[in-house]
Design an enzyme around this catalytic site. Structure first.
Site, PDB file in Angstrom:
ATOM      1  N   CYS A 112      -3.067  -4.730   4.436  1.00 16.97           N
ATOM      2  CA  CYS A 112      -2.127  -3.748   4.079  1.00 16.97           C
ATOM      3  C   CYS A 112      -2.868  -2.368   3.594  1.00 16.97           C
ATOM      4  O   CYS A 112      -2.160  -1.526   3.089  1.00 16.97           O
ATOM      5  CB  CYS A 112      -1.093  -4.538   2.728  1.00 16.97           C
ATOM      6  SG  CYS A 112      -0.161  -5.690   3.595  1.00 16.97           S
ATOM      7  N   HIS A 254       1.652   0.753  -2.154  1.00 17.70           N
ATOM      8  CA  HIS A 254       1.941  -0.047  -0.977  1.00 17.70           C
ATOM      9  C   HIS A 254       3.294  -0.841  -1.443  1.00 17.70           C
ATOM     10  O   HIS A 254       3.692  -1.284  -2.426  1.00 17.70           O
ATOM     11  CB  HIS A 254       0.797  -0.896  -0.836  1.00 17.70           C
ATOM     12  CG  HIS A 254       1.173  -2.122   0.146  1.00 17.70           C
ATOM     13  ND1 HIS A 254       1.729  -2.136   1.265  1.00 17.70           N
ATOM     14  CD2 HIS A 254       1.077  -3.445  -0.227  1.00 17.70           C
ATOM     15  CE1 HIS A 254       2.018  -3.156   1.906  1.00 17.70           C
ATOM     16  NE2 HIS A 254       1.536  -4.131   1.115  1.00 17.70           N
ATOM     17  N   ASN A 284       8.029  -5.042   3.632  1.00 18.89           N
ATOM     18  CA  ASN A 284       6.482  -4.731   3.837  1.00 18.89           C
ATOM     19  C   ASN A 284       5.828  -4.444   5.143  1.00 18.89           C
ATOM     20  O   ASN A 284       5.850  -5.482   6.241  1.00 18.89           O
ATOM     21  CB  ASN A 284       5.767  -6.060   3.223  1.00 18.89           C
ATOM     22  CG  ASN A 284       4.123  -5.985   3.310  1.00 18.89           C
ATOM     23  OD1 ASN A 284       3.615  -4.893   3.649  1.00 18.89           O
ATOM     24  ND2 ASN A 284       3.506  -6.801   2.377  1.00 18.89           N
TER      25      ASN A 284
END
Length: 327
Positions: A112, A254, A284
């Protein structure tokens, strides 16, 4: 040297999987997912759609916004943990789809945190070759690495791609990267994994695919480390640049989990109205999360000229980082 971000673009697949849809697949509910994650829906790649396809779509938009033709590019850097294949790289596949040859192509894997790792790599190449025109793409088909029988993980992720074109130049030319800080702690790597297919996990032709081929993680431990490291890195990058929390106009974290985003915002004293989120619509999307959010924040006017944007991120590895972008 100034690192100018000349164009942004993002792409998400047409198919949308809602929480109501997931209720039909696993033992879960819209209320359970929303209250714990903030996610209402996510995009899922079509059966014939892969990571490079999505990256190509985002790249085209970024190049058009930058006013740069594909053949002018010198480097293509792709951040992903869900590549089309082990060989060739996804960056090479995107190059092929852009109809060009000769550019340096490289995949970066930091889960990520992939966008910031790729962005920092681009800054390094620009220092070596100041006339470079670099395409940074992060694209993930996380749905192909989901165990759809595991309700703890399959509700969290979605598929998307984001792209940015970076060159050197004058700060008047557009948004520029002020600074990037990155870190990692491999000793915590087993808390978030996709082990199957790697050399440490041998497999043979015809063997059944086990859960190790899909995302596995320990949620509480990941949450704790994510909040602490993202917050600490934000404080560090501001201190290194002689700035304070009051200097930050917008926080674009994020998009992992709304609880994590809220926790970072509270610990960093940033009010909700100055935090950009799109997790409700995307889930996500791993390395694609930050550039998709950046592109949408610009597109919707959430970020405006003159804004100082702070970007914290955290991913498997563990990897984490923060960036300052002046718009």
């Amino acid at each position: 040297m100034n690192f100018i971000l000349r164009g942004f673009g993002h792409y998400a697949p047409e198919k949308v999987l809602t929480n109501a849809d997931l209720e039909k697949i696993v033992d879960t509910s819209d209320e359970w997912i929303t209250s714990r994650t903030g996610i209402k829906e996510r995009h899922i790649a079509a059966d014939d759609e892969c990571t490079s396809d999505m990256g190509y779509e985002a790249a085209q938009k970024a190049l058009a916004q930058a006013g740069i033709k594909p053949e002018e590019l010198t480097h293509i850097i792709c951040g992903t943990f869900t590549p089309d294949s082990m060989i060739p790289s996804t960056a090479c596949r995107i190059q092929e789809k852009l109809g060009i040859k000769g550019q340096m192509c490289l995949d970066v894997q930091a889960a990520c945190s992939g966008y910031l790792y790729a962005l920092q790599s681009a800054r390094g190449y620009l220092c070596l070759e100041p006339d470079s025109k670099i395409l940074v793409v992060t694209s993930e088909v996380v749905s192909r690495r989901m165990n759809w029988e595991d309700r703890a993980t399959c509700v969290l992720f979605g598929d998307a791609a984001g792209a940015t074109v970076m060159t050197s130049g004058d700060t008047a030319d557009g948004p520029h990267v002020v600074d990037v800080m990155l870190a990692a702690d491999g000793s915590l790597g087993d808390l978030l994994t996709v082990n199957g297919g790697g050399s440490a996990y041998s497999y043979k032709l015809g063997e059944a695919i086990g859960p190790e081929y899909f995302v596995e993680f320990k949620g509480r431990e990941v949450f704790k480390h994510a909040v602490r490291n993202m917050t600490d890195m934000c404080e560090s990058i501001l201190e290194r640049n002689g700035l304070t929390k009051a200097d930050v106009n917008v926080l674009i974290p994020h998009q992992a989990n709304l609880r994590i985003i809220d926790a970072v915002g509270r610990r960093f004293d940033i009010p909700e109205e100055r935090i950009f989120t799109n997790i409700a619509r995307y889930g996500n999307t791993s390395a694609a999360s930050v550039p998709v959010a950046l592109s949408e924040a610009l597109e919707t006017g959430f970020v405006n000229k003159g804004d100082l944007v702070l970007i914290p991120t955290f991913g498997g590895g563990f990897t984490w980082g923060s960036a300052l972008i002046q718009f």
